[in-house]
Scaffold this active site. Sequence first.
Site, PDB file in Angstrom:
ATOM      1  CB  SER A  60      -0.810  -0.012   1.314  1.00 54.20           C
ATOM      2  OG  SER A  60      -1.491   1.416   1.522  1.00 54.20           O
ATOM      3  CE1 TYR A  89      -6.722   3.102  -0.791  1.00 50.98           C
ATOM      4  CE2 TYR A  89      -5.210   3.685   1.040  1.00 50.98           C
ATOM      5  CZ  TYR A  89      -6.620   2.988   0.351  1.00 50.98           C
ATOM      6  OH  TYR A  89      -6.884   1.860   1.212  1.00 50.98           O
ATOM      7  CB  THR A 105      -7.428   0.904  -3.927  1.00 59.15           C
ATOM      8  OG1 THR A 105      -6.501  -0.118  -3.602  1.00 59.15           O
ATOM      9  CG2 THR A 105      -8.553   0.530  -3.040  1.00 59.15           C
ATOM     10  CE  LYS A 123      -7.340  -4.071  -2.375  1.00 58.00           C
ATOM     11  NZ  LYS A 123      -8.124  -3.226  -1.283  1.00 58.00           N
ATOM     12  CG  HIS A 151     -11.152  -1.006   1.448  1.00 58.14           C
ATOM     13  ND1 HIS A 151     -10.670  -0.325   0.177  1.00 58.14           N
ATOM     14  CD2 HIS A 151     -10.380  -0.597   2.452  1.00 58.14           C
ATOM     15  CE1 HIS A 151      -9.674   0.459   0.841  1.00 58.14           C
ATOM     16  NE2 HIS A 151      -9.401   0.099   2.143  1.00 58.14           N
TER      17      HIS A 151
HETATM   18  C1  LIG Z   1      -5.968  -2.575   8.391  1.00 54.90           C
HETATM   19  C2  LIG Z   1      -6.292  -2.797   7.025  1.00 54.90           C
HETATM   20  C3  LIG Z   1      -5.746  -1.336   6.214  1.00 54.90           C
HETATM   21  C4  LIG Z   1      -5.935  -1.656   5.017  1.00 54.90           C
HETATM   22  N1  LIG Z   1      -5.586  -0.651   4.015  1.00 54.90           N
HETATM   23  C5  LIG Z   1      -5.572  -0.736   2.610  1.00 54.90           C
HETATM   24  C6  LIG Z   1      -4.922   0.358   1.857  1.00 54.90           C
HETATM   25  O1  LIG Z   1      -4.060   0.953   2.208  1.00 54.90           O
HETATM   26  N2  LIG Z   1      -5.159  -0.041   0.440  1.00 54.90           N
HETATM   27  C7  LIG Z   1      -6.085  -0.948  -0.100  1.00 54.90           C
HETATM   28  O2  LIG Z   1      -6.274  -0.961  -1.259  1.00 54.90           O
HETATM   29  N3  LIG Z   1      -6.806  -1.523   0.893  1.00 54.90           N
HETATM   30  C8  LIG Z   1      -6.570  -1.742   2.047  1.00 54.90           C
HETATM   31  N4  LIG Z   1      -7.239  -2.522   2.965  1.00 54.90           N
HETATM   32  C9  LIG Z   1      -8.114  -3.526   2.390  1.00 54.90           C
HETATM   33  C10 LIG Z   1      -7.363  -4.839   2.177  1.00 54.90           C
HETATM   34  O3  LIG Z   1      -6.356  -4.666   1.112  1.00 54.90           O
HETATM   35  C11 LIG Z   1      -8.386  -5.996   1.708  1.00 54.90           C
HETATM   36  O4  LIG Z   1      -9.134  -5.553   0.472  1.00 54.90           O
HETATM   37  C12 LIG Z   1      -9.278  -6.412   2.751  1.00 54.90           C
HETATM   38  O5  LIG Z   1      -8.516  -6.459   3.954  1.00 54.90           O
HETATM   39  C13 LIG Z   1      -9.735  -7.750   2.451  1.00 54.90           C
HETATM   40  O6  LIG Z   1     -10.535  -8.218   3.429  1.00 54.90           O
HETATM   41  P1  LIG Z   1     -10.148  -8.978   4.691  1.00 54.90           P
HETATM   42  O7  LIG Z   1      -9.539  -8.291   5.634  1.00 54.90           O
HETATM   43  O8  LIG Z   1     -11.233  -9.666   5.204  1.00 54.90           O
HETATM   44  O9  LIG Z   1      -9.108 -10.236   4.340  1.00 54.90           O
HETATM   45  C14 LIG Z   1      -7.079  -2.573   4.257  1.00 54.90           C
HETATM   46  C15 LIG Z   1      -7.528  -3.712   5.253  1.00 54.90           C
HETATM   47  C16 LIG Z   1      -7.248  -3.562   6.587  1.00 54.90           C
HETATM   48  C17 LIG Z   1      -7.504  -4.578   7.406  1.00 54.90           C
END
Ligand SMILES: Cc1cc2nc3c(=O)[nH]c(=O)nc-3n(C[C@H](O)[C@H](O)[C@H](O)COP(=O)(O)O)c2cc1C
Length: 345
Positions: free
Chosen positions: A97, A120, A146, A200, A224
Amino acid sequence: MAAARGNLPPGPWSYLIGGAETETTVKRNRQALDSIALRPRVLRDVSRIDSSSMFLGKKTRLPVMLAPIGGLESIVDGGGAAAARAAAQFGVPQMLSSVCQPGLEQTAAAADTVRVFQLYVRGDDAWVDDFVRRAKDNGFRAFCLTVDVAHYSRRERDIVGRFVKPWRARAVEGAGFQAGLSWDHVKRFKDKHDLPLIIKGIATTEDAEIAVQHGVDVVYVSNHGGRQLDHGLGSISVLPEVITTVAGRAEVWVDGGFMRGSDVVKAIALGAKTVGIGRLCGLGLAAGGPAGLVRTLELLEEEVRVCLGLLGVTSYAELTPAHLAPALPANPPDTFSAFPLLTLP
Ligand SMILES: Cc1cc2nc3c(=O)[nH]c(=O)nc-3n(C[C@H](O)[C@H](O)[C@H](O)COP(=O)(O)O)c2cc1C
């Protein structure tokens, strides 16, 4: 899970596991996975099982990728670099990220990973182009935008806990650019850059079609992790229609609620190429740093292999939707319902 809970202060814990508003989308991710049953075939010589896969032309140990997590540095010492070390040691790709420390260059230098970069969009076209250049220079194999973050959601665990995330300032800076994104930006990217493009945050068949028409290389089905739009559908319930629409014109990846090997197998049986793990990755890192994440991935691998063998297949190529059937979930769904024996401290 219990070790992760014990190691994290309340703020980062809530940030990691929480979702938007009522957390309905979070729960539906699990509900949708739990609403798929498996149909085993027997007497098929499953003494040798290959649970490896391909990721953008590279062999990986599982069809699993570390999903991008901003603010990993608040969850584990070393942040994105710690995740990179675990990814390299075990042998799965990492999507880094853009709001994760220690940043693109240092994370790339930390380990010899198969890596892709997620941005982002917080600046103008020149700002984006600079990230593309840096990603290429540092060995990232693809670039991800994303697109389910046009506005930052209300994460009520963070609000109630008055948790001020150190990385939130970075995320908010330039937020107007993210809200202003359109398919024109995707077109511009494809016209200008030769790095494969991942979008995404696709959650409908309509947007999957538009993405493919724009030449997108990977349609990444995601809500997400239920952290953005509340009251969405579970990710895996959207997957079949997206697979049908995309019809092989792009790869389809998915994430959202994947915690077990059987979850991964279900997505692959439906036609996904790669499954992203978000919270599971964060929990592994919180529990034991890179070694904790490697152990998490080893357990996931064991579950995948057992699941494939008991389904009567020796590789993903033999999996089909006929190995799946609709079913009622056996447990009330929530973030941890994949671990019914778990008691958190
Ligand atoms: C703590 C946290 C931070 C996240 N930060 C980002 C991010 O910076 N960019 C992004 O595209 N998705 C982010 N996501 C979403 C994840 O990439 C992913 O889509 C999501 O966690 C998938 O679901 P799951 O946690 O149930 O496996 C984040 C998720 C979590 C849990």
